[in-house]
Design an enzyme around this catalytic site. Structure first.
Site, PDB file in Angstrom:
ATOM      1  N   ASN A   1       0.774  -1.237   0.000  1.00  0.00           N
ATOM      2  CA  ASN A   1       0.000   0.000   0.000  1.00  0.00           C
ATOM      3  C   ASN A   1       0.805   1.287   0.000  1.00  0.00           C
ATOM      4  O   ASN A   1       0.299   2.325  -0.439  1.00  0.00           O
ATOM      5  CB  ASN A   1      -0.988  -0.003   1.182  1.00  0.00           C
ATOM      6  CG  ASN A   1      -0.305  -0.199   2.520  1.00  0.00           C
ATOM      7  OD1 ASN A   1       0.803  -0.726   2.604  1.00  0.00           O
ATOM      8  ND2 ASN A   1      -0.966   0.221   3.582  1.00  0.00           N
TER       9      ASN A   1
ATOM     10  N   GLY B   1       3.635  -5.425   7.636  1.00  0.00           N
ATOM     11  CA  GLY B   1       2.662  -6.356   7.083  1.00  0.00           C
ATOM     12  C   GLY B   1       1.743  -6.910   8.155  1.00  0.00           C
ATOM     13  O   GLY B   1       1.486  -6.256   9.172  1.00  0.00           O
ATOM     14  N   SER B   2       1.269  -8.124   7.938  1.00  0.00           N
ATOM     15  CA  SER B   2       0.254  -8.706   8.813  1.00  0.00           C
ATOM     16  C   SER B   2       0.848  -9.179  10.133  1.00  0.00           C
ATOM     17  O   SER B   2       2.038  -9.510  10.225  1.00  0.00           O
ATOM     18  CB  SER B   2      -0.419  -9.892   8.113  1.00  0.00           C
ATOM     19  OG  SER B   2       0.459 -11.003   8.043  1.00  0.00           O
ATOM     20  N   VAL B   3      -0.005  -9.242  11.159  1.00  0.00           N
ATOM     21  CA  VAL B   3       0.404  -9.705  12.480  1.00  0.00           C
ATOM     22  C   VAL B   3       0.910 -11.137  12.417  1.00  0.00           C
ATOM     23  O   VAL B   3       1.970 -11.470  12.977  1.00  0.00           O
ATOM     24  CB  VAL B   3      -0.781  -9.615  13.469  1.00  0.00           C
ATOM     25  CG1 VAL B   3      -0.479 -10.382  14.746  1.00  0.00           C
ATOM     26  CG2 VAL B   3      -1.075  -8.162  13.804  1.00  0.00           C
ATOM     27  N   GLU B   4       0.162 -12.002  11.747  1.00  0.00           N
ATOM     28  CA  GLU B   4       0.503 -13.424  11.723  1.00  0.00           C
ATOM     29  C   GLU B   4       1.891 -13.649  11.133  1.00  0.00           C
ATOM     30  O   GLU B   4       2.731 -14.345  11.720  1.00  0.00           O
ATOM     31  CB  GLU B   4      -0.548 -14.202  10.930  1.00  0.00           C
ATOM     32  CG  GLU B   4      -1.932 -14.211  11.541  1.00  0.00           C
ATOM     33  CD  GLU B   4      -2.701 -12.910  11.357  1.00  0.00           C
ATOM     34  OE1 GLU B   4      -3.655 -12.666  12.118  1.00  0.00           O
ATOM     35  OE2 GLU B   4      -2.330 -12.109  10.452  1.00  0.00           O
ATOM     36  N   VAL B   5       2.139 -13.062   9.975  1.00  0.00           N
ATOM     37  CA  VAL B   5       3.432 -13.245   9.311  1.00  0.00           C
ATOM     38  C   VAL B   5       4.541 -12.564  10.100  1.00  0.00           C
ATOM     39  O   VAL B   5       5.619 -13.125  10.319  1.00  0.00           O
ATOM     40  CB  VAL B   5       3.377 -12.705   7.867  1.00  0.00           C
ATOM     41  CG1 VAL B   5       4.762 -12.763   7.220  1.00  0.00           C
ATOM     42  CG2 VAL B   5       2.384 -13.495   7.036  1.00  0.00           C
ATOM     43  N   GLY B   6       4.279 -11.340  10.565  1.00  0.00           N
ATOM     44  CA  GLY B   6       5.306 -10.576  11.246  1.00  0.00           C
ATOM     45  C   GLY B   6       5.767 -11.206  12.543  1.00  0.00           C
ATOM     46  O   GLY B   6       6.971 -11.268  12.821  1.00  0.00           O
TER      47      GLY B   6
ATOM     48  N   GLU C   1       6.176  -3.498  12.002  1.00  0.00           N
ATOM     49  CA  GLU C   1       4.993  -2.633  11.969  1.00  0.00           C
ATOM     50  C   GLU C   1       3.861  -3.491  11.429  1.00  0.00           C
ATOM     51  O   GLU C   1       3.856  -3.859  10.257  1.00  0.00           O
ATOM     52  CB  GLU C   1       5.266  -1.411  11.083  1.00  0.00           C
ATOM     53  CG  GLU C   1       4.326  -0.249  11.355  1.00  0.00           C
ATOM     54  CD  GLU C   1       2.980  -0.428  10.696  1.00  0.00           C
ATOM     55  OE1 GLU C   1       2.021  -0.827  11.403  1.00  0.00           O
ATOM     56  OE2 GLU C   1       2.881  -0.199   9.486  1.00  0.00           O
TER      57      GLU C   1
ATOM     58  N   CYS D   1      -2.747   0.929   7.247  1.00  0.00           N
ATOM     59  CA  CYS D   1      -2.713   0.325   8.577  1.00  0.00           C
ATOM     60  C   CYS D   1      -3.319   1.255   9.615  1.00  0.00           C
ATOM     61  O   CYS D   1      -3.897   0.801  10.605  1.00  0.00           O
ATOM     62  CB  CYS D   1      -1.291  -0.071   8.963  1.00  0.00           C
ATOM     63  SG  CYS D   1      -0.125   1.295   8.977  1.00  0.00           S
TER      64      CYS D   1
END
Length: 478
Positions: A153, A228-233, A250, A284
């Site tokens: 984004n 990026g996303s919580v899960e991946v991060g 972040e 975000c």
């Protein structure tokens, strides 16, 4: 376009299409690199590190300013590229390219403050004995190779926030852009490499899981910065920390906006609409939940619907367009899932707009929900133009609803009473709380990041430079 490894432009037989979200048409391809390609990029960044550090900080500062000038010289081309690959309105893309140039300028100016060091006369301290014959120096040194991963984004600003601080303090970078929007960042890297040595910035494209895993396990990578996303991060961070690497994460948010009964409704409504529907809500720190006092609920919703009807959806290259497409068909499908889930859990649609049939568009929607609803739109990060509104009867209830998610990035409060706003702000679990303005605000050299699962560390230009350096104490005894 091709990936950049050292001085080479690298392609592969496996290629990833880049699509225009406004039409769905393919506008370019980038290579899906192999693990060996990624390792080679890291090797070259590692070899470039001492070359980069042979450039004095004063010279690096000047080079960063020259890059800012190059970015402005190429502003129109970069903005058009970004709009074509992200679907972001062209007027907004131009603003982001200018912001990108300013981030490089901030890195240039803050470099002096970060690296100036400190002299300490140790006879200030009684212990250990003999300090009258000792002096100390505290200095910061670059950490090494930085592995950077960004989402779709903010391609230009995200590139600048990770690359400019790294180069300023003397780190080399291996950069992984989103496969959805890699073109702007590849063009920016080309501009950077007109001024900095080959290998100081490398751009690798391809499978995100494979590249992230290589960053984690490769001993030559010292720090991973991820947006990026919580899960991946969090998974990436846990593995990286186990391997002794530093991380900056972040990870997004479910930002709330509290509107009290004494608020300036005109300002609150403008802020809510910009906060939620700018770039179709794909930020975000977009306003993702409205929490409004019961006393003004009907008036607030009525006037917000009237204003939203004036928003224009359409081709993001049109200067007058307010609501662009989402980034992909997958994103559209996710919005349908969120909406259906909310409706199944008692939500009421109080406004639904219209959008073009071609491209990855989703209509702007306003929902009314109970504050105790279990709907996903009140709990998860919604990257799209769905705005849930819940009504509360007290300030305490408003705070409880605001804090009812795993996130804590940004929040905003609208009231004419500063003392009341400050008290509420102190109780909200968020990294930034803005009084009487949109959650969408961000200052590039002030701390940006969140509580709870919204992130690890803070990402401003100076905070990132500090994270990307090691502190060293040098003691001399005569």
């Amino acid at each position: 376009m091709q990936a950049i490894i050292g001085k080479e432009k690298v392609d592969s037989e496996n290629r990833i299409p880049v699509r225009n979200p406004a039409t769905g048409e393919i506008i370019d391809y980038v290579p899906s690199l192999s693990k060996e390609d990624v390792r080679r990029a890291i090797d070259i960044a590692y070899e470039s590190f001492p070359v980069l550090n042979s450039i004095t900080p004063a010279k690096r500062s000047k080079l960063l300013l020259e890059i800012a000038s190059l970015i402005r010289e190429n502003l129109n081309d970069l903005a058009i590229t970004m709009t074509k690959e992200t679907g972001r309105p062209i007027k907004s893309s131009r603003a982001e390219i200018e912001r990108t140039a300013q981030i490089f300028e901030l890195a240039s100016s803050e470099l002096k403050r970060v690296l100036e060091g400190k002299f300490v006369p140790l006879d200030l301290y009684e212990f250990p004995a003999g300090n009258e014959k000792r002096i100390a120096f505290i200095k910061r040194e670059p950490i090494g190779v930085v592995g950077a991963i960004t989402p779709f984004n903010f391609p230009a600003a995200s590139f600048a926030h990770k690359v400019a601080p790294a180069l300023a303090v003397g780190n080399s970078v291996v950069f992984k852009p989103s496969s959805l929007t890699p073109l702007t960042q590849l063009k920016l890297a080309e501009l950077v490499l007109k001024k900095f040595p080959e290998g100081s910035v490398n751009v690798v494209t391809g499978d995100a899981n494979m590249i992230g895993e290589e960053f984690v396990v490769n001993e030559k990578v010292s720090l991973i910065t991820f947006t990026g996303s919580v899960e991946v991060g969090l998974e990436l961070a846990s593995k990286a920390i186990k391997n002794g690497k530093r991380v900056i994460m972040e990870l997004g948010g479910s930002d709330s906006m509290i509107v009290l009964e004494d608020a300036d409704l005109n300002k609150a409504i403008r802020s809510a609409l910009v906060g939620r529907f700018d770039f179709a809500g794909q930020f975000c720190n977009a306003t993702k939940r409205i929490i409004v006092r019961k006393e003004i609920e009907e008036e607030f919703i009525k006037r917000m619907k009237e204003e939203l009807q004036k928003y224009k959806a359409g081709d993001p290259m049109d200067e007058d367009v307010d609501i662009p497409p989402l980034i992909s068909q997958q994103a559209v499908n996710r919005m349908r899932e969120f909406l259906n889930d909310a409706l199944n859990k008692g939500a009421e649609i109080i406004y639904k707009g219209s959008v073009p049939e071609r491209g990855y568009y989703f209509p702007p929607v306003i929902l009314r929900l109970s504050p105790i609803s279990k709907a996903r739109v009140l709990r998860e990060e919604v990257f799209g133009p769905i705005l849930p509104v819940v009504t509360v009867k007290s300030d305490e209830e408003a705070v409880n609803v605001a804090n009812s998610t795993q996130y804590g990035l940004d929040a905003s409060i609208f009231t004419s009473n500063f003392s009341r706003a400050y008290e509420i702000a102190s109780k909200i679990n968020a990294g930034t709380v803005i009084i009487n303005d949109t959650t969408r605000l961000r200052w590039d050299n002030l701390p940006f990041g969140g509580f709870k699962k919204s992130g690890i560390g803070r990402e401003s230009v100076i905070d990132t430079m500090l994270e990307m350096t090691e502190t060293k104490l040098i003691v001399y005894s005569r």
